[in-house]
Design an enzyme around this catalytic site. Structure first.
Site, PDB file in Angstrom:
ATOM      1  N   ASP A  15       0.837  -1.196   0.069  1.00  0.00           N
ATOM      2  CA  ASP A  15       0.125  -0.017  -0.123  1.00  0.00           C
ATOM      3  C   ASP A  15       0.782   1.067  -0.020  1.00  0.00           C
ATOM      4  OD1 ASP A  15      -2.190   1.676   0.420  1.00  0.00           O
ATOM      5  OD2 ASP A  15      -3.239   0.175   1.677  1.00  0.00           O
TER       6      ASP A  15
ATOM      7  N   ASP B 100      -3.004   4.525  -2.311  1.00  0.00           N
ATOM      8  CA  ASP B 100      -3.830   5.176  -1.314  1.00  0.00           C
ATOM      9  C   ASP B 100      -4.219   6.780  -2.200  1.00  0.00           C
ATOM     10  OD1 ASP B 100      -4.945   5.325   1.334  1.00  0.00           O
ATOM     11  OD2 ASP B 100      -3.865   7.016   1.602  1.00  0.00           O
TER      12      ASP B 100
ATOM     13  N   GLU C  45      -6.685   4.149  -5.685  1.00  0.00           N
ATOM     14  CA  GLU C  45      -7.810   4.310  -4.761  1.00  0.00           C
ATOM     15  C   GLU C  45      -8.551   5.602  -5.336  1.00  0.00           C
ATOM     16  OE1 GLU C  45      -9.506   4.731  -0.496  1.00  0.00           O
ATOM     17  OE2 GLU C  45      -7.765   5.387  -0.826  1.00  0.00           O
TER      18      GLU C  45
ATOM     19  N   HIS D 234     -10.872  -2.291   4.065  1.00  0.00           N
ATOM     20  CA  HIS D 234     -10.755  -1.971   5.525  1.00  0.00           C
ATOM     21  C   HIS D 234     -11.439  -0.722   6.090  1.00  0.00           C
ATOM     22  CE1 HIS D 234      -7.899   0.265   3.105  1.00  0.00           C
ATOM     23  NE2 HIS D 234      -7.799   1.103   4.151  1.00  0.00           N
ATOM     24  N   ASP D 235     -12.151   0.100   5.103  1.00  0.00           N
ATOM     25  CA  ASP D 235     -12.801   1.168   5.315  1.00  0.00           C
ATOM     26  C   ASP D 235     -14.265   1.111   5.252  1.00  0.00           C
ATOM     27  OD1 ASP D 235     -10.497   2.887   5.479  1.00  0.00           O
ATOM     28  OD2 ASP D 235     -10.511   3.123   3.338  1.00  0.00           O
TER      29      ASP D 235
HETATM   30  C1  GLC Z   1      -7.613   5.804   2.157  1.00  0.00           C
HETATM   31  C2  GLC Z   1      -7.481   4.558   3.260  1.00  0.00           C
HETATM   32  C3  GLC Z   1      -7.884   5.023   4.528  1.00  0.00           C
HETATM   33  C4  GLC Z   1      -7.239   6.106   5.135  1.00  0.00           C
HETATM   34  C5  GLC Z   1      -7.179   7.296   4.178  1.00  0.00           C
HETATM   35  C6  GLC Z   1      -6.073   8.469   4.519  1.00  0.00           C
HETATM   36  O1  GLC Z   1      -8.997   6.235   2.079  1.00  0.00           O
HETATM   37  O2  GLC Z   1      -8.064   3.569   2.540  1.00  0.00           O
HETATM   38  O3  GLC Z   1      -7.881   3.881   5.250  1.00  0.00           O
HETATM   39  O4  GLC Z   1      -7.567   6.627   6.240  1.00  0.00           O
HETATM   40  O5  GLC Z   1      -6.631   7.081   2.916  1.00  0.00           O
HETATM   41  O6  GLC Z   1      -4.898   7.779   3.793  1.00  0.00           O
END
Ligand code: GLC
Ligand code: CA
Length: 546
Positions: free
Chosen positions: A100, A201, A243, A317-318
């Protein structure tokens, strides 16, 4: 065009949230040696790659999404040498490791930020995004994703820095060529170590222009990504997934351009945002508009065919657990978990399984003291302060809190679900006594064995990766059905998305085809049950070689 030339088009990825997967030393936190112990489990499941949520050195303000050293492992998770062992041991089992990359921001404890704080003329100062100002007079109204303003005052400098996430996650300045070079060198270093890919990310937030209130999809975004890809990923045979909460199908075609100029694919979230009130936040709950879900998923399938690539996911995980969210986590937990798996894995794209999804793990309902997530806790405080009734706030937590996905992996029915010998950093879900790996692996009819079969099917029939998608029964309020077709074969997926028994003219659709998978077991499919009858959450896959 050949859709299958890239290995990741036939791959299934498994996401591990390391702190909740397997603890090996009793400190209550999952770690790399713990993951290594569980590689055989992953091999049994049949996945091709593991995406690890961040394991780099971090003060853990946002569970590792706040990195203070990109080239070291956090001692809580192990050592660099454990990471090398993991890459090697996974490789022996045909599993690649996806890291990641958190490139939008660092931790406030990153040496770059510490230097930047030393003065406006420090060489690292412009690694971050600053605006001059006066204490108490914010540069503008930009809000952070975790609540509160996106600006933090530094009195010594007489400046504010930008943070799109927590105060402890200062945004990197991608306008600086020095920053970009540091990042590329770091990525090349990980590639040398043999990682199989990267998940990027919040990548659509790197090209921010805060003065114009632009956070996502800034004007220079694709220029930056193309440079990043050219300087790093294109030198290897990697899977890369960005993402991108703000992705449309048009943008996704650029991100996942088959010419390889950006990423392999992106995570888009259009389907994920459907069960919230319009104009509200994710906490403002609304029922899932089922036909809209079909429309959105269908649109992504069609729009990217031949000119891009989809990622397929329900969970990460979110996000809350899908079986609790859009399935039924009581009476029909097993059936609905399998139905949701069929619906997703039958589509075109690379499927992602989030740890525990393959067991049908559910959301948790804890009291507020037992939650740990910064986003959830900030929201709770803000809403209580604004006068929302506590019960309503807790309903939002139960439905959407990120900790739903972060409770420890349920390995067995024993104490702490086999996750740790110590006290886990977050409570285990009490339902681990019924829902756990030990009671499912090798057990016919289990959710785990069903996922395993789905993965085998994907590997057996190229149509899963190749076939063109066509939505069927578009206006049906209860059935999600689609056809896939390539030159050699046809596939039909029929899912009853709800808990009622319904009848539909399925025989018209499945004529000449063989039933290759169902979540009600083959014996239940006796002649007495007509193929027109779909039981609660029933899901079927039919196949025909032309
Ligand atoms: C992404 C991650 C999340 C994190 C955010 C800030 O959305 O998946 O878990 O809090 O980025 O890095
Ligand atoms: Ca540990």
């Amino acid at each position: 065009m050949g859709q299958t030339e890239k290995w990741w088009k036939n791959a299934v990825v498994y996401q591990i949230y390391p702190r909740s997967f397997q603890d090996s030393n009793g400190d209550g936190i999952g770690d790399l040696p713990g993951i290594i112990q569980r590689l055989d489990y992953l091999e049994t499941l049949g996945i091709d790659a593991v995406w690890l949520s961040p394991v780099c050195r971090s003060p853990q303000d946002d569970n590792g999404y706040d990195i203070s050293d990109y080239q070291d492992i956090d001692p809580m998770f192990g050592t660099l040498s454990d990471m090398e062992t993991l890459i090697r041991e996974a490789g022996k089992r045909g599993i690649r490791i996806i890291m990641d990359l958190v490139l939008n921001h660092t931790s406030d404890e990153h040496p770059w930020f510490r230097e930047a704080l030393k003065g406006r003329d420090n060489p690292y100062h412009d690694y971050y995004v600053w605006r001059d100002g006066k204490e108490g007079v914010l540069p503008n109204d930009l809000r952070a994703c975790f609540g509160g303003p996106a600006w933090e005052w530094v009195p010594e400098l007489g400046q504010y820095y930008l943070h799109q996430f927590s105060v402890r996650q200062p945004d990197l300045n991608w306008e600086s060529p020095k920053v970009r070079r540091e990042i590329y060198d770091m990525i090349l270093w990980w590639m040398e170590k043999g990682v199989g890919g990267f998940r990027l990310d919040v990548i659509d937030q790197i090209a921010k222009e805060p003065d114009r209130m632009i956070t996502n999809n800034g004007p220079r975004l694709h220029e930056f990504i193309q440079e990043l890809s050219r300087e790093t990923f294109q030198k290897g045979d990697l899977i890369t997934v960005g993402e991108a909460w703000g992705a449309t199908t048009e943008l996704a075609k650029r991100y996942s351009n088959p010419d390889g100029s950006e990423f392999s694919m992106v995570f888009q979230f259009e389907h994920i945002g459907l069960d919230q009130q319009e104009g509200g936040e994710k906490w403002d709950l609304a029922p899932l508009p089922f036909r809209k879900l079909k429309e959105v998923l269908g649109k992504w399938q069609t729009a990217l065919y031949g000119c891009g690539w989809n990622s397929l996911f329900w969970n990460n995980h979110d996000l809350p657990r899908i079986v609790s969210r859009w399935g039924n986590d009581c009476v029909y937990r097993t059936e609905s978990a399998k139905m949701l798996a069929v619906l997703l894995h039958g589509m075109q794209g690379t499927p992602y399984i989030y740890q525990g999804e393959e067991l049908g793990m559910t959301n948790a309902r804890y009291s507020i003291e037992d939650y740990r997530d910064i986003e959830l806790l900030n929201m709770y405080r803000e809403r209580i302060a604004k006068g929302y009734p506590k019960e309503q706030v807790m309903e939002s937590v139960y439905a959407k809190g990120r900790d739903n996905a972060r409770t420890p992996m349920q390995w067995d029915a024993g104490p702490q679900a086999g996750f740790t010998d110590g006290t886990p950093w977050i409570k285990v879900n009490p339902n681990h006594q019924e829902i756990n790996a030990a009671s499912q692996v090798g057990v016919e009819g289990s959710v785990f064995e069903f996922y395993r079969k789905l993965i085998v099917l994907r590997k057996t029939f190229p149509i899963f990766a190749d076939g063109r998608f066509e939505m069927l029964l578009e206006d049906d309020e209860e059935i999600f059905a689609y056809r896939r077709e390539d030159t050699e074969s046809r596939l039909l997926v029929v899912c009853n998305f709800f808990g009622n028994t319904v009848s539909r003219p399925i025989s018209k659709l499945c004529g000449g085809m063989d039933l290759i998978l169902t979540n009600y077991g083959s014996s239940a499919d006796s002649p007495s049950t007509s193929c027109e009858t779909l039981r609660p959450y029933e899901a079927r896959i039919y196949y025909q070689h032309k």
